[in-house]
Write a protein that holds these residues in place. Structure first.
Motif, PDB file in Angstrom:
ATOM      1  N   PRO A 160      -4.115   3.132   8.686  1.00 31.22           N
ATOM      2  CA  PRO A 160      -2.680   3.245   9.008  1.00 31.22           C
ATOM      3  C   PRO A 160      -1.976   1.916   9.226  1.00 31.22           C
ATOM      4  O   PRO A 160      -0.749   1.869   9.225  1.00 31.22           O
ATOM      5  N   PHE A 161      -2.737   0.846   9.391  1.00 29.39           N
ATOM      6  CA  PHE A 161      -2.148  -0.443   9.772  1.00 29.39           C
ATOM      7  C   PHE A 161      -2.001  -1.418   8.610  1.00 29.39           C
ATOM      8  O   PHE A 161      -1.485  -2.510   8.790  1.00 29.39           O
ATOM      9  N   LEU A 212      -1.331   9.762  12.617  1.00 30.90           N
ATOM     10  CA  LEU A 212      -0.263   9.762  13.619  1.00 30.90           C
ATOM     11  C   LEU A 212      -0.814   9.489  15.014  1.00 30.90           C
ATOM     12  O   LEU A 212      -0.123   8.888  15.850  1.00 30.90           O
ATOM     13  N   GLU A 213      -2.051   9.887  15.266  1.00 36.21           N
ATOM     14  CA  GLU A 213      -2.696   9.578  16.549  1.00 36.21           C
ATOM     15  C   GLU A 213      -2.846   8.069  16.706  1.00 36.21           C
ATOM     16  O   GLU A 213      -2.607   7.520  17.787  1.00 36.21           O
ATOM     17  N   TYR A 242      -6.572  -5.394   3.265  1.00 34.09           N
ATOM     18  CA  TYR A 242      -6.284  -6.698   3.868  1.00 34.09           C
ATOM     19  C   TYR A 242      -4.839  -7.137   3.652  1.00 34.09           C
ATOM     20  O   TYR A 242      -4.504  -8.317   3.787  1.00 34.09           O
ATOM     21  N   ASN A 243      -3.957  -6.199   3.314  1.00 32.22           N
ATOM     22  CA  ASN A 243      -2.540  -6.510   3.104  1.00 32.22           C
ATOM     23  C   ASN A 243      -1.810  -6.237   4.411  1.00 32.22           C
ATOM     24  O   ASN A 243      -1.490  -5.094   4.730  1.00 32.22           O
ATOM     25  N   GLU A 244      -1.593  -7.303   5.158  1.00 37.40           N
ATOM     26  CA  GLU A 244      -1.064  -7.186   6.512  1.00 37.40           C
ATOM     27  C   GLU A 244       0.328  -6.557   6.535  1.00 37.40           C
ATOM     28  O   GLU A 244       1.183  -6.859   5.698  1.00 37.40           O
ATOM     29  N   THR A 245       0.534  -5.686   7.501  1.00 39.89           N
ATOM     30  CA  THR A 245       1.834  -5.069   7.724  1.00 39.89           C
ATOM     31  C   THR A 245       2.509  -5.762   8.901  1.00 39.89           C
ATOM     32  O   THR A 245       1.889  -5.980   9.941  1.00 39.89           O
ATOM     33  N   GLY A 246       3.772  -6.121   8.761  1.00 39.67           N
ATOM     34  CA  GLY A 246       4.496  -6.767   9.844  1.00 39.67           C
ATOM     35  C   GLY A 246       4.638  -5.847  11.042  1.00 39.67           C
ATOM     36  O   GLY A 246       4.697  -4.616  10.895  1.00 39.67           O
ATOM     37  N   LEU A 247       4.671  -6.411  12.234  1.00 37.72           N
ATOM     38  CA  LEU A 247       4.771  -5.598  13.452  1.00 37.72           C
ATOM     39  C   LEU A 247       5.982  -4.683  13.410  1.00 37.72           C
ATOM     40  O   LEU A 247       5.918  -3.524  13.845  1.00 37.72           O
ATOM     41  N   GLU A 248       7.093  -5.192  12.871  1.00 41.53           N
ATOM     42  CA  GLU A 248       8.322  -4.410  12.843  1.00 41.53           C
ATOM     43  C   GLU A 248       8.259  -3.258  11.830  1.00 41.53           C
ATOM     44  O   GLU A 248       9.055  -2.316  11.901  1.00 41.53           O
ATOM     45  N   GLU A 276       6.769   2.612  10.250  1.00 47.14           N
ATOM     46  CA  GLU A 276       7.105   3.131   8.922  1.00 47.14           C
ATOM     47  C   GLU A 276       5.852   3.219   8.055  1.00 47.14           C
ATOM     48  O   GLU A 276       5.667   4.188   7.308  1.00 47.14           O
ATOM     49  N   ASN A 277       4.982   2.229   8.180  1.00 47.67           N
ATOM     50  CA  ASN A 277       3.750   2.233   7.396  1.00 47.67           C
ATOM     51  C   ASN A 277       2.843   3.394   7.801  1.00 47.67           C
ATOM     52  O   ASN A 277       2.207   4.042   6.960  1.00 47.67           O
ATOM     53  N   VAL A 278       2.790   3.678   9.105  1.00 46.91           N
ATOM     54  CA  VAL A 278       1.987   4.795   9.596  1.00 46.91           C
ATOM     55  C   VAL A 278       2.470   6.103   8.992  1.00 46.91           C
ATOM     56  O   VAL A 278       1.666   6.930   8.522  1.00 46.91           O
ATOM     57  N   LEU A 279       3.779   6.329   8.976  1.00 47.91           N
ATOM     58  CA  LEU A 279       4.323   7.563   8.416  1.00 47.91           C
ATOM     59  C   LEU A 279       4.007   7.681   6.930  1.00 47.91           C
ATOM     60  O   LEU A 279       3.708   8.784   6.437  1.00 47.91           O
ATOM     61  N   ARG A 280       4.052   6.582   6.233  1.00 45.18           N
ATOM     62  CA  ARG A 280       3.736   6.592   4.797  1.00 45.18           C
ATOM     63  C   ARG A 280       2.255   6.893   4.571  1.00 45.18           C
ATOM     64  O   ARG A 280       1.889   7.710   3.714  1.00 45.18           O
ATOM     65  N   LYS A 281       1.403   6.269   5.354  1.00 47.54           N
ATOM     66  CA  LYS A 281      -0.044   6.477   5.210  1.00 47.54           C
ATOM     67  C   LYS A 281      -0.450   7.904   5.587  1.00 47.54           C
ATOM     68  O   LYS A 281      -1.427   8.446   5.062  1.00 47.54           O
TER      69      LYS A 281
END
Length: 356
Positions: A296-297, A330-331, A302-308, A312-317
Motif C-alpha cells: 500500500p505504500f 485499508l487497515e 521501490y517506487n517511493e510515494t510522497g507523504l502527501e 490516495e495511493n492506499v485507496l488505489r492499491k
C-alpha cells in the motif's frame, strides 16, 4: 518329442489369454483398468504439485489457542536481550518502517527495535522518518550477492544475514520482520523458543501452493558469530536458485533444521488468495499481515510515494487484484494515519533535512 509339463502350461495359458481377449466386455475392462493406472501415475508422480494439501482443505474444527498461556507464565523473557529487527536498503522503506514501529507500539512489545540500514543508500531525511516511532538506527556494511542470477530487486537482501552478528549489540535473540509488515498482536512469546532458527512456511498463489520451504520475511534467529561466518562464507558456493536471493540460500542452509512457525506469524497475503477459508480461520490469532503481493505504500517496486500522496495511493492499491485485499490495505492505511497523528511533530522535523 513329447511336450513337457512347462510347455503344456504355457500353451494352456496362451489359449486362455487369447480366449479372454476375444470377449469385448473383458477387453474393455482391462483397457479401463490400465488407463486408470496410467492416470494415477501421471497425476501423483509426474505432477506432485497438483495434489491438494490439508491446508487447501482447511476446516475450522476447533478454537484452541496456538500459544499455551499457562506455560508462558512460567517463562522469563529478558527484554534487553531480545530485539525486533527490520531492514532499510533505500529511502522507499522509510514510511513502511515508521508504520511498522507504530504497530509494534500499539501491541506493547517489550523487545528492543532496531533498523539496520546501508549508510550510502539511505538519506538522513529517510532515516529520520523511519526511526520516528522508536526504531534504533544501526548502520551495517552491505553483504554482496552472488555475481550472477540474483533478481535486481533482491541484490541487497543478503545484507539481512547481518542479524546473526547482533550479539555485538548485546542481542541474543532476534525476530526479523520485513518492512512490508503490519503487526496486529504481540508475539513476544517467540523469544522463548529454545531453537536457533525458525520461520513461517511459504505460500504461492498457484502451484506449488503451500510448501515446506519458508519465507524469509519473518525469521526467528539466535545470534552467533560462528553461524554468521558460516553463512557468509557459503553464499557463492552453496547450490540454490540465485534468483530468489537470501530466501533460497537460507532454505538450503537451514532446510532440515528450521522450525516451521504457525501461519499466524506469517500473515502472507497469498494465503487469502490461495484459500480464503484458511485466511478467515487465522484471523482470531493472526499476529501480523505480510503485504507480499500488494504494497500500500509504494506506487511500484521501490517506487517511493510522497507523504502527501500516501492516502490516495492506499485507496488505489486497495482496488488491485479486484479488491481482494481491500480490507487489509485499508487497515494499513489507518495505521499510517495514526502514525502521522501521533508522530507528526517528529516527522515534520525530518522534512527540512533535504529541503522537503
Amino acid at each position: 518329442m513329447l511336450p513337457g509339463p512347462h510347455r503344456r502350461l504355457k500353451d494352456s495359458a496362451g489359449s486362455l489369454l487369447l480366449s479372454t481377449l476375444r470377449q469385448p466386455c473383458i477387453l474393455l475392462s482391462l483397457l479401463f483398468f490400465f488407463s486408470f493406472l496410467l492416470y494415477f501415475q501421471v497425476m501423483h508422480h509426474d505432477h506432485p504439485q497438483s495434489v491438494l494439501t490439508p491446508l487447501d482443505n482447511f476446516q475450522h474444527l476447533h478454537s484452541h489457542p496456538v500459544v499455551n498461556e499457562e506455560y508462558m507464565k512460567t517463562v522469563r523473557i529478558t527484554s534487553s536481550e531480545n530485539a525486533i529487527v527490520t531492514s532499510m536498503y533505500n529511502d522507499a522503506f522509510a514510511v513502511p518502517i515508521v508504520t511498522l514501529g507504530h504497530s509494534l507500539n500499539r501491541v506493547n512489545s517489550k523487545a528492543r527495535r532496531i533498523v539496520f540500514y546501508l549508510p550510502d543508500r539511505v538519506s538522513e531525511r529517510a532515516l529520520c522518518i523511519a526511526t520516528a516511532s522508536g526504531f534504533e538506527p544501526y548502520a551495517v556494511e552491505r553483504i554482496g550477492a552472488p555475481v550472477d542470477g540474483v533478481h535486481g530487486h533482491f541484490a541487497d537482501q543478503f545484507t539481512k544475514l547481518s542479524i546473526w552478528k547482533f550479539h555485538e549489540l548485546g542481542v541474543k535473540a532476534v525476530v526479523y520482520l520485513d518492512a512490508d509488515i503490519l503487526v496486529r498482536r504481540n508475539f513476544d512469546e517467540l523469544f522463548a523458543l529454545p531453537f536457533n532458527f525458525a520461520a513461517v512456511p511459504d505460500i504461492y498463489v498457484g502451484d506449488p501452493g503451500f510448501t515446506i520451504g519458508f519465507n524469509a520475511g519473518v525469521l526467528f534467529v539466535r545470534t552467533s558469530a560462528t553461524v554468521f561466518k558460516d553463512l557468509v562464507s557459503q553464499i557463492n558456493t552453496a547450490q540454490y536458485r540465485h534468483f530468489e536471493a537470501e530466501q533460497a540460500f537460507l532454505n538450503v542452509f537451514y532446510g532440515p533444521d528450521a522450525v516451521r512457525l504457525p501461519y499466524i506469524y506469517g500473515g502472507n497475503q497469498a494465503i487469502k488468495k490461495r484459500n480464503p477459508q484458511l485466511w478467515e480461520g487465522l484471523q482470531p490469532e493472526l499476529r501480523l499481515i505480510h503485504y507480499s503481493l500488494v504494497k500500500p505504500f509504494w506506487r511500484g517496486v521501490y517506487n517511493e510515494t510522497g507523504l502527501e500522496d500516501m492516502h490516495e495511493n492506499v485507496l488505489r492499491k486497495a482496488e488491485e487484484w479486484g479488491g481482494l485485499w481491500r480490507d487489509e490495505i485499508l487497515e494499513w492505511g489507518e495505521a499510517w494515519k495514526e502514525t502521522e497523528e501521533i508522530y507528526g511533530l517528529a516527522l515534520s522535523r525530518c522534512a527540512w533535512k533535504h529541503g522537503h
